[in-house]
Design an enzyme around this catalytic site. Structure first.
Site, PDB file in Angstrom:
ATOM      1  CG  PHE A 118      -2.358  -0.083   0.948  1.00 38.37           C
ATOM      2  CD1 PHE A 118      -2.862  -0.998   0.046  1.00 38.37           C
ATOM      3  CD2 PHE A 118      -3.253   0.780   1.579  1.00 38.37           C
ATOM      4  CE1 PHE A 118      -4.219  -1.062  -0.227  1.00 38.37           C
ATOM      5  CE2 PHE A 118      -4.618   0.721   1.310  1.00 38.37           C
ATOM      6  CZ  PHE A 118      -5.102  -0.192   0.405  1.00 38.37           C
ATOM      7  CG  HIS A 233      -8.316   8.152  -1.808  1.00 35.21           C
ATOM      8  ND1 HIS A 233      -8.019   7.655  -3.059  1.00 35.21           N
ATOM      9  CD2 HIS A 233      -8.082   7.144  -0.938  1.00 35.21           C
ATOM     10  CE1 HIS A 233      -7.626   6.395  -2.934  1.00 35.21           C
ATOM     11  NE2 HIS A 233      -7.645   6.060  -1.661  1.00 35.21           N
ATOM     12  CG  HIS A 345     -10.383   9.051   1.539  1.00 30.18           C
ATOM     13  ND1 HIS A 345     -11.466   8.282   1.154  1.00 30.18           N
ATOM     14  CD2 HIS A 345      -9.513   8.214   2.141  1.00 30.18           C
ATOM     15  CE1 HIS A 345     -11.235   7.019   1.520  1.00 30.18           C
ATOM     16  NE2 HIS A 345     -10.066   6.948   2.137  1.00 30.18           N
ATOM     17  NE  ARG A 380      -6.780   7.392   7.046  1.00 27.46           N
ATOM     18  CZ  ARG A 380      -7.016   6.517   6.074  1.00 27.46           C
ATOM     19  NH1 ARG A 380      -6.331   5.394   6.005  1.00 27.46           N
ATOM     20  NH2 ARG A 380      -7.926   6.768   5.159  1.00 27.46           N
TER      21      ARG A 380
END
Lengths: 568, 247
Positions: A118, A233, A345, A380
């Site tokens: 990720f 996002h 997001h 994040r």
């Protein structure tokens, strides 16, 4: 009528459910949720949950320390490092616990939980269930809650948090179906109310994500933290802004501009499409602003290309994404690239808590996206939000247990009853206003935030946003709800929440205005560098006498990871 | 080019708090930009025209299961149904059948959730948990794939002809959920659990007319679950008969 509980949890998503499951044996626990818990926004998380299980053959030497380092670097060194260490250490146990409770994770050939790479992670440590990880986790925790016979008040929303002299006494709830105001006296109250995506016009979030819990705590004198850090996002579908999971890139998807270039090469030559979200979103926005995007009736866009992954991989790893694309934009990603744009997001900021989910208010706790511990700092990493919800849901439960065990807490009915009477008057005022409809104010607010406090920010634009917000707040005083009817009146609910959305937006804009540097998701065109000497600190907002936020700051906790430049 | 077409939405209005007033259709005329969904239009109608209209919604991306309803005679999620999908400019919206209307497009889902709870919808383990994950092969995981996808929107429950004539019938979603656990290599409830479903309120209630499969927005096939679970019951019965003869 007044209800009483030892523990009252607001929000039936992952954080709220995990806390309830942990406390249910010993205490009288209830969850209030404005939707059926299974409809909570946790359900929409797609890509996965991070834990250094080291199941992936390419990540056998992964450890929780490496996970902590990636998270802290990803946070642009604004996360509190002791909290990050706790979260990353708990991660493996939490994932195994969810698995033992039935969570159907995808598997590797050796039968262990599958893990994928990720963004911003040095290792493939994101555990997943195809592209519906939030769905399977929420179902698992709801199933567990059903087996524990947890009490739910479904389709009840909260109108106010009741506090007095630094102590929380419970909440004033509203039963949407019956149309009744219901005071709930509670020895402890936990907010697990989620993020504020709907304060923005372009958001991947569910319609229920108004951030009203954060605004409600703030109005009740609870400090809130780091509100200017808003995650965009990189890949929201154009038009509907539905999330296209980071797993699309984790599985190998490309981002392409109108010259057919993988433009991430210019911005993050090593990590490419798997740089952290703040960097990828800014890169996409730059490509769009510099004229290298595509045009569509629904707006300018960049292509997310999955075609080279092949039909088999798309069908096995990203079946949900394919279905969303077909249903919502008529595109099959096996054949065509997906048109995307960056969208709001996630809320890094929120109710100021410590690593035990305690707030400054006695008896009041917060966990999940509505809270700011802070484990995400200024940005994040993907796969860390599901983790945060469950870890801190669990830890909130432990902290509440400790508080109730060591203190003889008595519910204070009087302050709850007094507050109920005030709310009664407030609702009468809302349904007798003669001004504008609430949606006009909400749309104007959301457009202001997306336009002026978005991916790139500068002073004049933020000042304009603050002025707009103050103006909308003024107009809100005379807002007009169509019907005085109390039951099933969604417009009334939206109007009550709008008051809190305005407060949330105000703190975001003021925080963004004050912070004269660029860090993580907060990028100022007029202050483009990170400034650790002046700004390596948390922003704390409290409601002032005049109604506007008063800003102070708080130290960042550093343990062993010294700040360095973020290069990917 | 964006063109706007005027659509007529015919929406069934009813309020259980005013039971004397009969359900009736109310007409709303509104301009629609192509690419918008039925849910997006419902929100605009409530915002701009009639603040008293009630319907459920949340994720607007077909994962939360809030907005199942009858759209031009067919059950689907309002959020994933494109307005332009229909040939006519009139769209008729009604609440899910088989449940009482609370108001307008909102139905009382309590019976649906009661049935869900009857199957003990959670993993049941008897052996102690290992220190790590309980291993499961990729093949074992894939067996439960389609049943894991269920979003509990109650489309199947609303479509089921058996539920409409026998409200005590447990319904397709609950049985699909049961199959999700029975098929899970980690679940240890045992086939004996099915005894509680060995009746007309349970596994033998289904007419196998596949309406649930048609109605499901997530391609789950509850009838497959019911047929498979029936096979387990039949096998058990045969085993008992043979055991008796053998004695």
């Amino acid at each position: 009528m007044m209800l009483h509980h030892d523990v009252l949890i607001v929000g039936g998503g992952l954080a709220g459910l995990r806390a309830a499951v942990g406390l249910s044996k010993k205490y009288d626990v209830a969850i209030v949720s404005k939707v059926h818990p299974i409809r909570s926004h946790s359900i929409a998380a797609q890509g996965g949950i991070n834990a250094s299980l080291a199941n992936n053959p390419d990540g056998r030497d992964d450890t929780c320390e490496k996970h902590a380092f990636d998270t802290i670097k990803g946070s642009d060194y604004l996360a509190d490092q002791h909290s990050v260490e706790i979260m990353c250490k708990e991660a493996s146990e939490i994932v195994y616990e969810m698995e033992h409770w039935g969570c159907p994770f995808s598997r590797f050939p050796d039968g262990t939980i599958a893990q994928r790479p990720f963004g911003g992670g040095g290792y493939p440590r994101t555990c997943y269930s195809t592209d519906i990880t939030g769905h399977v986790l929420l179902n698992t925790l709801y199933e567990r809650a059903v087996s524990k016979r947890i009490k739910f008040y479904q389709e009840w929303y909260i109108v106010a948090l009741v506090t007095d002299n630094g102590r929380c006494g419970g909440v004033i709830a509203f039963d949407l179906v019956r149309g009744k105001i219901i005071p709930i006296a509670a020895k402890t109250t936990l907010f697990a109310t989620g993020g504020y995506g709907r304060v923005y016009f372009h958001s991947t979030n569910a319609l229920i994500n108004t951030g009203s819990g954060i605004g409600m705590a703030y109005k009740a004198q609870v400090p809130i933290k780091d509100m200017e850090f808003v995650q965009f996002h990189p890949t929201g579908l154009i038009g509907t802004n539905i999330l296209m999971t980071e797993a699309c890139r984790g599985e190998g998807g490309y981002l392409l501009n109108n010259k057919n270039e993988r433009f991430m090469e210019k911005y993050a030559p090593k990590a490419m499409e798997l740089a952290p979200r703040d960097i990828v979103s800014r890169s996409i926005q730059t490509e769009i602003e510099e004229g290298r995007s595509f045009e569509h009736a629904l707006g300018k866009y960049i292509k997310l290309d999955l075609r080279h992954l092949g039909e088999k991989k798309i069908l096995s790893k990203l079946p949900g994404i394919r279905k969303i694309c077909i249903d919502f934009i008529g595109i099959d990603p096996i054949i065509e690239p997906i048109p995307i744009m960056p969208c709001q997001h996630y809320s890094m900021g929120g109710i100021d808590t410590n690593e035990k989910c305690e707030t400054e208010m006695k008896g009041f706790y917060a966990a999940g996206e509505c809270a700011c511990v802070s484990v995400h700092g200024a940005n994040r990493l993907g796969g860390n939000s599901l983790l945060e919800t469950i870890v801190f849901g669990k830890l909130a439960g432990l902290a509440i247990d400790e508080y109730l065990t060591n203190n003889d807490v008595k519910a204070d009915e009087k302050i709850v009853q007094d507050r109920k009477d005030e709310i009664e008057k407030k609702i009468i005022r809302l349904v007798s206003g003669s001004g504008e409809k609430p949606f006009i104010l909400q749309t104007e607010l959301a457009k202001t935030m997306s336009r002026n406090v978005g991916i790139f920010r500068k002073k004049e634009e933020i000042v304009e946003a603050i002025n707009n917000i103050i103006n909308i707040k003024e107009r809100y005083r005379n807002v007009c709800v169509s019907s005085p009817s109390r039951h099933m009146n969604y417009e009334l609910m939206n109007t009550i929440e709008l008051e809190y959305m305005l407060e949330v937006a105000h703190t975001i804009a003021v925080g963004a205005h004050q912070r004269e540097e660029s860090r993580g998701s907060h990028y100022r065109r007029d202050f483009t560098k990170r400034d650790d000497t002046q700004w390596m600190k948390h922003t704390i907002a409290r409601i002032g006498e005049g109604g506007g936020p008063v800003i102070t700051s708080k130290e960042v906790t550093i343990t062993q990871y010294q700040p360095m430049e973020r290069i990917y | 080019m964006i063109t706007k077409d005027t659509y007529t939405f015919k929406i069934l209005r009813y309020d259980a708090k005013a039971p004397d007033e009969k359900p009736e259709f109310q007409l709303y005329r509104i301009k629609v930009i192509p690419g918008l969904t039925v849910l997006a239009m419902l929100i605009r109608i409530r915002d701009e025209i009639d603040g008293t209209l009630s319907f459920r919604s949340s994720c607007r991306s077909a994962v939360c299961g809030s907005c199942a309803m009858v759209i031009n005679g067919k059950i689907d999620l309002a959020c994933r149904t494109q307005v332009a999908f229909f040939e006519s400019n009139t769209i008729i919206l009604e609440p899910l059948p088989n449940m009482d209307i609370i108001k307008d497009l909102v139905v009382d889902m309590e019976p649906f959730w009661d049935m869900y709870e009857k199957v003990q919808p959670y993993l049941i383990r008897k052996t102690p948990d290992p220190g790590k994950e309980i291993t499961q092969s990729e093949e074992e995981r894939s067996r439960i794939d389609q049943f894991v996808n269920c979003i509990l929107c109650a489309s199947c429950y609303g479509a089921c002809p058996v539920v409409s004539r026998n409200p005590e019938y447990i319904g397709p979603a609950a049985l699909a959920k049961l199959e999700r656990f029975i098929l899970d290599s980690r679940d240890e409830r045992g086939a004996g659990f099915l005894k509680t479903m060995n009746n007309e309120k349970g596994l033998w209630g289904c007419d196998t007319v596949l309406r649930c499969i048609d109605a499901c927005p997530k391609d789950v096939r509850p009838t497959d679950a019911i047929v498979e679970l029936r096979k387990i019951l039949i096998k058990e019965k045969m085993k008992q008969l043979f055991d008796k003869e053998g004695r």
